[in-house]
Scaffold this active site. Structure first.
Site: not given
Ligand code: AOF
Ligand code: ZN
Length: 372
Positions: A63, A174, A304
């Site tokens: 975002e 084989a 694999e």
């Molecule tokens: C979002 N947008 O692009 C992502 C999200 O360790 P942090 O602070 O980067 O947080 C990771 C957590 O945030 C991840 O486990 C998931 O719950 C969320 N990821 N959320 O709004 C994003 N990558």
């Molecule tokens: Zn986020």
């Protein structure tokens, strides 16, 4: 679990934006795990004004990238995000906050975030007066996009099996004969694939015959080089194996009490770790092996081959995804079968396409998920 159904009433154009967010998300492959891949599209008056995706583990979320791309045009716009915007301040700030600050009027999101701290962003946004639609993906669709993130079984990693096979279901011409079944384009695809896994695993026979390096040498440099695991219940592989000589992820042998102490010492001296698990007759107990890998931090495992190890994993119901490269040729009656002796409860499972079948070079690339 189709709590998403009522929210499925998106227009075709809106769906296209959700799908675009999913495509953007996939660009994070190999770089963000174990965090999820996330993409975001910002649309104002029907026009895309910003795009972004989560590029690096610990880096800005999708975002935030898309908002930066959109600038002032985000005010009054709709954000299409593949995952529910997080409401927590983790390594970066809360996305709910960033969206509100930017004046986004509506958020459409794909999957609900199950995270204890990160989840619940939809409610936060609604309470702040932002119109929210989602989750618009079913739980199955959400899982398919980010399987390790949604994998909750602590007894084993999310496990994929990749095999290249001929039209008559062979993986080598084989026994004991290294065979290039698929073409170079598939080799490249596998290199990309490896980047998104925590560990790459093969059986001892394959390690001996193919002598693979199991390193990642493709276009995506993995954030953490996947560790290289050989299932060798009797301790048969020699210290001259290429994967021991080649720089890459840590090398681990999974073995049983049937392996000689001298062999273990030799492998450890060659730089490998030796993991001894339960087993009968020199055959590694696979649920035990996977449990040990999981406890050791492997969230996503790519096997694999060969056919014997793959079939054993399938029979025991331990495979979540199949990646199959089908080559347009026959290997004949002496061929080593890709799926010898798949039986038992795992053998009765049904599989469904997790992605469109794709032509990769001369071969057909199939991605299948076990149903249920
Ligand atoms: C979002 N947008 O692009 C992502 C999200 O360790 P942090 O602070 O980067 O947080 C990771 C957590 O945030 C991840 O486990 C998931 O719950 C969320 N990821 N959320 O709004 C994003 N990558
Ligand atoms: Zn986020």
């Amino acid at each position: 679990m189709d709590e998403a159904l009522t929210d499925r009433e998106l227009t075709d154009r809106e769906w296209a934006h959700v799908e675009r967010a999913l495509v953007l998300a996939r660009r994070g492959w190999g770089r963000v795990h174990p965090n999820p891949m996330v993409g975001c599209v910002i649309v104002r008056d029907g026009r895309v004004v910003g795009e972004g995706w989560h590029r690096e583990w610990g880096g800005p979320h999708a975002e935030v990238m898309a908002l930066a791309d959109a600038g002032a045009a985000a005010r009054g716009a709709t954000a299409f995000v593949s995952l529910e915007p997080c409401r927590h301040t983790g390594k970066t700030g809360a996305c709910t906050h960033a969206l509100m600050e930017a004046g986004v009027a509506r958020v459409v999101f794909g999957a609900a975030d199950p995270g204890e701290a990160s989840g619940g962003g939809a409610r936060v946004l609604r309470e702040a007066g932002v119109e929210v639609t989602g989750p618009v993906l079913s739980s199955g669709e959400a899982r398919r996009e980010n399987p390790p993130f949604f994998h909750t079984d602590e007894t084993r990693p999310w496990t994929a099996l990749k095999l290249a096979l001929s039209l008559d279901g062979g993986i080598a011409a084989a026994p004991g004969q290294r065979t290039s079944v698929s073409g170079p384009e598939v080799d490249r695809r596998v290199q990309e694939l490896r980047a998104g896994f925590d560990a790459i695993m093969v059986g001892a026979r394959t390690a001996r015959v193919d002598d693979p390096r199991l390193t990642v040498r493709g276009p995506i440099p993995p954030r953490v080089p996947p560790r290289r695991v050989v299932v060798d219940g009797r301790g048969t592989l020699g210290p001259g194996a290429r994967l021991l000589a080649e720089e890459g992820g840590a090398v681990q042998f999974v073995t049983t009490a049937a392996a000689e102490a001298g062999w273990k010492r030799k492998m450890e001296a060659a730089g490998a770790q030796v993991l001894t698990v339960e087993g009968a007759d020199g055959q590694v107990d696979l649920p035990g092996a996977l449990q040990a890998l999981r406890s050791g931090g492997v969230g996503a495992l790519l096997c694999e081959g060969g056919g014997v190890l793959g079939s054993a994993l399938l029979s025991e119901g331990l495979v979540d995804r199949l990646y199959l490269a089908v080559a347009p040729r026959f290997l004949g009656p002496d061929a080593v079968p890709a799926f010898p002796r798949v039986s038992g409860p795992g053998g009765e499972a049904d599989w469904e396409m997790a992605a469109e079948p794709e032509r990769v070079g001369a071969d057909l690339w199939l991605t299948l998920d076990r149903e249920g």
